[in-house]
Write an enzyme that holds these catalytic residues in place. Structure first.
Site, mmCIF file in Angstrom:
data_model
loop_
_atom_site.group_PDB
_atom_site.id
_atom_site.type_symbol
_atom_site.label_atom_id
_atom_site.label_comp_id
_atom_site.label_asym_id
_atom_site.label_seq_id
_atom_site.Cartn_x
_atom_site.Cartn_y
_atom_site.Cartn_z
ATOM 1 N N GLU A 194 -5.412 1.412 -7.035
ATOM 2 C CA GLU A 194 -5.570 2.773 -6.369
ATOM 3 C C GLU A 194 -6.876 3.590 -6.509
ATOM 4 O O GLU A 194 -7.773 3.818 -5.728
ATOM 5 C CB GLU A 194 -4.495 3.540 -6.507
ATOM 6 C CG GLU A 194 -3.167 3.103 -5.632
ATOM 7 C CD GLU A 194 -1.874 3.896 -6.123
ATOM 8 O OE1 GLU A 194 -1.288 4.775 -5.388
ATOM 9 O OE2 GLU A 194 -0.985 3.666 -6.931
ATOM 10 N N PHE B 176 0.928 -1.228 0.181
ATOM 11 C CA PHE B 176 -0.023 0.000 0.162
ATOM 12 C C PHE B 176 0.863 1.305 -0.172
ATOM 13 O O PHE B 176 0.307 2.345 0.473
ATOM 14 C CB PHE B 176 -0.981 -0.040 1.344
ATOM 15 C CG PHE B 176 -1.666 -1.379 1.396
ATOM 16 C CD1 PHE B 176 -2.600 -1.617 0.278
ATOM 17 C CD2 PHE B 176 -1.658 -2.072 2.584
ATOM 18 C CE1 PHE B 176 -3.079 -2.929 0.538
ATOM 19 C CE2 PHE B 176 -2.057 -3.316 2.679
ATOM 20 C CZ PHE B 176 -2.807 -3.727 1.840
ATOM 21 N N ARG C 50 -8.446 -1.512 -20.617
ATOM 22 C CA ARG C 50 -8.861 -2.746 -20.786
ATOM 23 C C ARG C 50 -8.582 -3.695 -19.518
ATOM 24 O O ARG C 50 -7.410 -3.588 -18.796
ATOM 25 C CB ARG C 50 -7.919 -3.437 -21.776
ATOM 26 C CG ARG C 50 -8.236 -4.737 -22.141
ATOM 27 C CD ARG C 50 -7.444 -5.150 -23.337
ATOM 28 N NE ARG C 50 -7.699 -6.347 -23.923
ATOM 29 C CZ ARG C 50 -6.969 -7.018 -24.907
ATOM 30 N NH1 ARG C 50 -5.936 -6.357 -25.443
ATOM 31 N NH2 ARG C 50 -7.408 -8.260 -25.451
ATOM 32 N N ILE C 51 -9.372 -4.514 -18.926
ATOM 33 C CA ILE C 51 -9.128 -5.221 -17.896
ATOM 34 C C ILE C 51 -8.259 -6.531 -18.089
ATOM 35 O O ILE C 51 -8.986 -7.235 -19.021
ATOM 36 C CB ILE C 51 -10.430 -5.755 -17.132
ATOM 37 C CG1 ILE C 51 -11.193 -4.141 -16.414
ATOM 38 C CG2 ILE C 51 -10.371 -6.456 -15.992
ATOM 39 C CD1 ILE C 51 -10.165 -3.461 -15.656
ATOM 40 N N LYS D 240 -11.193 -11.500 -12.747
ATOM 41 C CA LYS D 240 -11.108 -11.976 -11.067
ATOM 42 C C LYS D 240 -10.259 -11.096 -10.216
ATOM 43 O O LYS D 240 -10.733 -10.491 -9.307
ATOM 44 C CB LYS D 240 -10.817 -13.590 -11.354
ATOM 45 C CG LYS D 240 -11.120 -13.852 -9.808
ATOM 46 C CD LYS D 240 -10.813 -15.527 -9.815
ATOM 47 C CE LYS D 240 -11.845 -16.296 -10.340
ATOM 48 N NZ LYS D 240 -11.498 -17.763 -10.181
ATOM 49 N N ALA E 252 0.569 -2.866 -14.354
ATOM 50 C CA ALA E 252 -0.202 -3.642 -15.594
ATOM 51 C C ALA E 252 0.328 -2.725 -16.715
ATOM 52 O O ALA E 252 0.837 -3.472 -17.766
ATOM 53 C CB ALA E 252 -1.526 -3.634 -15.389
ATOM 54 N N GLY F 94 -3.729 0.946 -14.649
ATOM 55 C CA GLY F 94 -3.842 0.417 -13.343
ATOM 56 C C GLY F 94 -5.368 0.357 -12.735
ATOM 57 O O GLY F 94 -6.012 0.945 -13.013
#
Ligand code: MOS
Length: 757
Positions: free
Chosen positions: A724, A237, A647-648, A652, A511, A721
């Site tokens: 956050e 974090f 884009r994911i 999950k 990512a 990302g």
């Protein structure tokens, strides 16, 4: 159609984790290992006048007691060079170098002993005399000065003061967010082992290369001599992104005793010695027309920094920073002032700046909506921007309207009563609230190596990190996608300075940084495999070119004839080699890197052009709360979180990140607060009983949606990302829902029961 990317693939490291085989820094063992336990200052400001270690030295098992008198002299950090190499600095305070004390619980000595218990016991025997000066601890009372951080430079667009003063409708309020601590499950811990001039460190860090760079500097050895490994991280974090004194302390203890040394911080030490989210006092001024158009927005933040002699790299909570790009507005002021306090340096904490900043801004927007009698979602649509109002750059990809509109529809926002105190459920007053979520879409340089082995397995290596977030999994998915092999054939190695250099895990950039890098490495490998295959005259690819082939089913196949191809095994056997690999660097800003592990240049089309586009992620978060006014308790009854993060990569793991972020936001809104004792400047909240992180009973059903719209201007795979942004709108949405339920506007987070009185 993507076969693997975007799918809800199970965590590839899941089994390792649930069976206890995933090794965290403190779980490694060395023969002959010794244990270090620091001694902490009881005062917050002044000096060590005398230190008597005689009794501690005689205690059972003690190998040495390090104090300022006998500590290794460390080389001060070269700030300019460290910034250039992307190392994240905070407090420039190396341990035990002199007698000065800047904050309570600063390390003033360190026991090294045969066992942890012996070290911890001996730490109680060190006698210290102090020369105490009165600590500065009160953010409100201490004078405010400019920060040394270039990030804190004032921003003025247009004429914000004049525009506010002449605005038909004005909101002018002060919002406060308390000091928070990160409290990851895994404590800060490391094992340092020297072999001659070489140092190996297992370190719970978000940045292995950053840690290596700074350790090499402090011990004055070439950076090639230092190896830092952080294969698994139990939450971070932001608190594990900075270089804390614990790291050189472990290295010093190992160097002096010539033994591998382990340090594991206690939870009270984590509260004290590894940073926090600095408290903020934010004055927000919103000026608007009667029909809801913002004409002026001023955001003036007072926060704290560590009162150190050397302030060159100080870190402050930048609450006004990126919140500026939330809405279109012609006149903007962003100001940050700091008080120099005798506290351990503030440090990034999940959505640093944006989370407390949006608590203030989005509460103020709700106040404005109420004042104007405009629906809060509508007010945000009225002020929707297509470009960043400060740098004027168009957003690379913004689908926030979908988040507002679809989120509102799915949540049932139309049932909300615009007047407060209209809905009851037994003793509970029920209300709805919403807020905008926002976070930058960062991307950094990265290198990765991909290797295909003759047995059909694939190794992927890059020194990026998985903080528990899913990096291992999305890296495996990407390699599977572009090499055409199943996910279970991909072996991913991360977070080791022996691997190609990648990004520090901060700013939700992993990512967007790593995934295009893996893709580029797989592309390079496809070319290499094709070249290898066509060297063989009897190859089915004779006379074909690279555009005619694709990677799938563990080999190279002709696109035109699905049956014709060669497996990796065949290609490698014919070439008489066991494996073939490519190491590729992708550099979004197109600069040349001098790092040796940055092995090649990025193709031009992969540049994220930060001069042309403004990169942000967006979202809308909706909550329903119940407030029991008799006892001042707030229950969050429902949360719907709708995000536009490009884009994911994995439905999950992204959804899990959103759960975590929402829970983080519930903590900021209702429970999390670090209290200083004003006399001693020490935290009185030192464990998870005093510092309340939300538990299951505090967390309702959370519904998560993503627009899943690729941002190809950011990177060729379109990912931004997630980690956050999902925390940023929750606290204000809860505060706004509390107002809708009760008619009480509480402008201080956490909103604890006493604030209803
Ligand atoms: Mo994160 S707070 O950017 O490590």
């Amino acid at each position: 159609m993507a076969k693997f990317i975007g799918k809800p693939v199970d965590r590839v490291d899941g089994r390792l984790k649930v069976t206890g085989q995933a090794k965290y820094a403190a779980e490694y063992t060395h023969k002959n290992m010794a244990y270090a336990f620091p001694v902490l200052s009881k005062i917050a400001s002044g000096e060590v006048a005398a230190i008597d270690a005689a009794e501690a030295e005689k205690a059972p098992g003690v190998l040495t007691v390090l104090t300022h008198k006998n500590a290794l002299r460390l080389q001060p950090i070269d700030v300019d060079q460290s910034i250039k190499t992307g190392s994240l600095l905070g407090e420039l305070l190396l341990p035990l170098q002199d007698t000065k004390i800047f904050y309570a619980n600063q390390y003033i000595a360190c026991i090294v002993a045969e066992t942890y218990e012996q070290a911890r016991y001996a730490a109680l025997l060190v006698k210290v005399k102090y020369k105490e000066t009165k600590p500065a601890i009160d953010l409100e009372k201490e004078p405010k000065v400019d920060s040394t951080s270039p990030r804190a430079k004032q921003v003025i667009v247009g004429t914000p003061v004049e525009a506010f003063n002449s605005a038909p409708v004005k909101i002018e309020q002060v919002y406060k967010v308390a000091t928070e601590n990160h409290h990851p499950m895994e404590p800060h811990s490391l094992i340092a082992a020297w072999e001659g001039e070489k140092l190996t460190v297992y370190n719970a860090t978000q940045g292995v290369h950053s840690s290596r760079h700074l350790l090499a500097q402090t011990f004055n050895v070439p950076k090639e001599n230092v190896r830092v490994i952080a294969s698994f991280i139990g939450g971070a974090f932001g608190t594990k992104a900075m270089f804390w004194a614990t790291e050189p302390l472990a290295g010093m203890a190992a160097r002096v005793t010539k033994r591998p040394v382990k340090i594991v911080l206690t939870r009270p030490m984590m509260q004290h010695c590894t940073g926090n989210r600095g408290a903020t006092r934010q004055s927000v001024y919103l000026g608007a027309t009667r029909d809801g158009k913002l004409v002026s927005r001023r955001h003036i933040t007072e926060t704290c920094v560590a009162r150190l002699d050397d302030r060159r790299t100080e870190y402050l909570e930048l609450a006004g920073g990126n919140t500026s790009s939330t809405y279109a507005c012609p006149n903007i002021e962003i100001t940050h002032k700091v008080a120099l306090l005798n506290v351990n340096s503030p440090t990034p904490m999940r959505a640093p700046g944006e989370a407390p900043g949006l608590f203030a801004l989005e509460s103020a927007m709700d106040e404005l909506a109420f004042e104007l009698k405009i629906d809060p979602v509508q007010l945000r649509l009225i002020n929707y921007g297509e470009a960043n109002p400060i740098n004027k750059l168009p957003y690379s990809s913004k689908h926030l309207k979908e988040c507002y509109e679809q989120g509102a529809a799915k949540f049932g926002w139309s049932l909300r009563k615009s007047e407060p105190r209209q809905t009851r459920d037994g003793e509970w007053l029920v209300g709805y609230g919403m807020a905008t979520a926002l976070y930058p879409g960062y991307r950094s340089p990265s290198a990765a190596r991909v290797r295909v082995n003759s047995d059909g397995t694939v190794s992927v290596q890059t020194a990026a990190h998985d903080l528990g977030t899913g990096t291992y999994t999305i890296v495996a998915q990407t390699a599977a996608e572009f090499l055409g092999v199943p996910v279970n054939k991909i072996k991913v190695a991360l977070a080791d300075t022996d691997l190609p250099q990648s990004t520090l895990a901060g700013g939700s950039r992993t990512a967007a940084t790593v995934i295009p890098n893996i893709q580029a490495a797989c592309e390079a490998l496809r070319k290499k495999l094709f070249e290898l295959a066509t060297k063989n005259n009897s190859s089915v690819f004779s006379g074909k070119n690279i555009a005619d082939v694709e990677l799938r089913d563990g080999g190279l196949f002709l696109k035109s004839d699905t049956n014709k191809g060669e497996t990796f095994e065949t290609i490698l056997k014919a070439a008489k080699i066991d494996s073939v690999e490519e190491c590729v660097t992708v550099n979004p800003e197109g600069q040349k890197s001098n790092e040796p592990c940055f092995v090649s240049e990025i193709p031009a089309e992969q540049n994220a052009d930060t001069k042309k586009w403004d990169f942000h992620s967006f979202g809308a978060q909706f909550v329903e709360v119940g407030v029991n006014e008799q006892i001042g308790i707030v229950r969050v009854r429902r949360v719907l979180s709708y995000h536009d993060c490009g884009r994911i990569m994995n439905k999950k793991t992204a959804r899990s990140q959103a759960f975590g972020g929402v829970i983080f936001g519930i903590g900021m809104a209702l429970t999390e607060e670090s209290h200083y004792d004003p006399r001693s400047a020490r935290f009185v909240t030192r464990n998870l009983a005093d510092y309340h992180v939300p538990v299951n009973a505090d967390v309702p059903e959370i519904e998560v949606y993503f627009t899943n719209q690729p941002d190809y201007k950011n990177n060729p795979l379109g990912a931004r990302g997630v980690g956050e942004i999902v925390a940023t709108g929750v606290a204000p949405a809860i505060a706004n829902a509390i107002f809708n339920a009760t008619g009480k506007r509480i402008r201080e987070a956490p909103i604890t029961p006493d604030k209803f009185l």
